[in-house]
Scaffold this active site. Structure first.
Site, short mmCIF file in Angstrom:
data_model
loop_
_atom_site.label_atom_id
_atom_site.label_comp_id
_atom_site.label_asym_id
_atom_site.label_seq_id
_atom_site.Cartn_x
_atom_site.Cartn_y
_atom_site.Cartn_z
N SER A 161 -4.75 1.61 3.55
CA SER A 161 -4.46 0.48 4.22
C SER A 161 -5.73 -0.40 3.89
CB SER A 161 -4.41 0.67 5.62
OG SER A 161 -4.53 -0.42 6.59
N THR A 179 -3.24 -1.47 10.06
CA THR A 179 -2.09 -1.63 10.10
C THR A 179 -1.60 -0.47 11.48
OG1 THR A 179 -2.01 -1.84 7.73
CG2 THR A 179 -0.03 -1.31 8.98
N GLU A 223 -4.75 -3.58 -3.49
CA GLU A 223 -3.66 -2.63 -4.05
C GLU A 223 -3.74 -2.42 -5.65
OE1 GLU A 223 -3.00 -5.35 -2.06
OE2 GLU A 223 -1.76 -4.52 -0.46
N SER A 242 0.68 -1.32 -0.06
CA SER A 242 0.06 0.16 -0.14
C SER A 242 0.87 1.25 -0.01
CB SER A 242 -0.96 0.06 1.35
OG SER A 242 -1.72 -0.82 1.33
#
Lengths: 192, 192, 192, 192
Positions: free
Chosen positions: C84, C89, C159, C45
């Protein structure tokens, strides 16, 4: 420049040889057991850490920098080598606590043996120099932003002293590992 | 977004399966012989390369990104995996030539099989997409600056197609290496 | 590869146009007021974020990547653009909370509108794709390590979809700012 | 460590004050004209450069590190500040020549005033220390790999002396720009 060198010399003389000996033992030990060293620091301390990591790589340590793109996970019995003058940098302390939970050994290089970083570490090497920050401990709004680095001329004694200390440590490690400069040639160069 | 996806699909369909098979052979071979892969790219191609390198690390390849701080020297029989849509990026081509001199194998991912990068490579996988640049080959003043990346929407087809191709390649590599996702858990996580 | 493209297309179709419109307003607004955008993400990311930041730089935004060496402090009314998939995260959430305290606006790109990251954000754009992780929410030992990224083939939909979405967003921003590709030439190239 | 400090002191005493004065003039001038400084170096010299760039950012210079992800193009009248002890690092010299072609001013920090880097520079500040390398100039196979850094204890005098010199330069620049530490607080902190 003379003023900086004088302050750096004073800082280096105060480093405790017992703390250094134990650090060398820990590093040699992690190598002999095939474990990793992950080097961690924010701002200028991060740059000092990466320079040290480069040298460890030349000595064939399995070493990585936290924050580089391609960094493997920290695992049990790895060493997290954290550099922070104040010992309070939010994200350095956070990462140290995470690494501790998976069983990594935390080694800290800091000016403050009672800082949050030092307190969660398995071994601490005290390198004085980050004195100006101490007077500003109460500036909450700046603390919360994680990194505060006092300006030169005397604000960077910690980083310069730490850099020289870690360079000297490489020589000690070479001696302990029985390595000569000739042995290391092949890992020196890099494409840049 | 539909336009981007359509162009990416078209690009991916044109990839030559024989080039892919040989690429997989080269990667599996470098791993079995204990050699390294160094991934190289400028700008957005560099980011695609690092994402691929992360995945290779998860598969236990010995992989590094050129330009990261802690990157070991390229050596004989290592693979330099260079990504450049145009195949003309000055510093990518320079680094490829240096690596070739020490006996590393150069593998290129590029839109141009006749580009300077492709010409000095041992193996090339062609991924189309960097078409707009071709019309501008004569803009010397921009070439000399090393990197030119056309703007969206159609300017980034190469990078997106390359990213998807390399993700799919990881699945193929897992199959070839007999790895399952469960085997790889321990190398996944990282402190960030 | 077809499987990846199909999943990415499905993810992109579900993006809410109202969330996108508000995102564009926020970005255009921060530019017109001379404020900064700081882009933040871990692992892959983070790479998607840096690619987006490069493009914003080409459009003359004042943009920086958190974690780059030379990144200025976040200030009041800056935008922290956090990417994220899981929205959990550790260090991304920590940084978002710190930035919020100094008055920065937090914008999140995540698959989970109820995640810790989304909850502390001023605006959220939901991009689906990080589904496999959800099933593993209870794997505490891996959560605590900060980043978990499921493997391909379907593990990287978030992603790839985020990357394509952000590329398309650049085209929208160019249109809103009245920029044509010719206006932007001078900022394109870079020495690498 | 005493040996390192002694050698660093000797190196610093030999720096020519006229070269320093001209350097300060160039830096102040580039700032007053709204132009950029791009800092460049490989390996440990690169880390020294990034530490300097951080400080320049604190003084509100428009400064970037070559090799960071988000670095704008070098343009006419920008300064490329290149650090290389040997002055021969292949890719540093290549980048300097590219920047020169677009009209940027090249400023070099090197131990060798007759090196390829120094020869293509508009201004050179000589910092001695990279002596061991000189004896090895003929080791072609290592030259071609770009970077060779002699090992400690005396191999890193250049980098340490350069770091201290650049820290002291920041103090001079603050004085020349009429800045006090209080003025700079807001740009200090960063999220890390």
């Amino acid at each position: 420049m003379a003023e900086i060198i004088k302050a750096v010399s004073a800082s280096i003389e105060k480093i405790d040889p017992n703390q250094v000996r134990k650090l060398i033992d820990l590093l040699v030990n992690v190598k002999s057991r095939g474990k990793k060293i992950l080097v961690l620091g924010a701002g200028r301390s991060g740059l000092v850490g990466r320079a040290f990591a480069m040298r460890l790589m030349h000595l064939n340590f399995n070493v990585h920098g936290v924050g580089e793109t391609i960094t493997p996970a920290v695992e049990k019995d790895d060493i997290l080598f954290a550099i922070s003058g104040s010992g309070t940098t939010t994200l350095v302390v956070t990462a140290a606590k995470i690494a501790k939970k998976v069983g990594a050994k935390i080694v800290a290089l800091t000016s403050y043996p009672n800082s949050p970083l030092a307190k969660c570490s398995d071994h601490v090497v005290v390198v004085y120099g980050r004195t100006k920050l101490a007077e500003r401990r109460d500036y909450f709004s700046r603390q919360i932003l994680g990194v505060h680095e006092p300006l030169a001329p005397l604000g960077t004694i910690f980083e310069v002293a730490a850099a020289i200390f870690l360079d000297a440590l490489i020589v000690e490690l070479m001696s302990r590992l029985g390595l000569k400069e000739e042995d290391l040639k092949t890992r020196h160069a890099t494409i840049e």
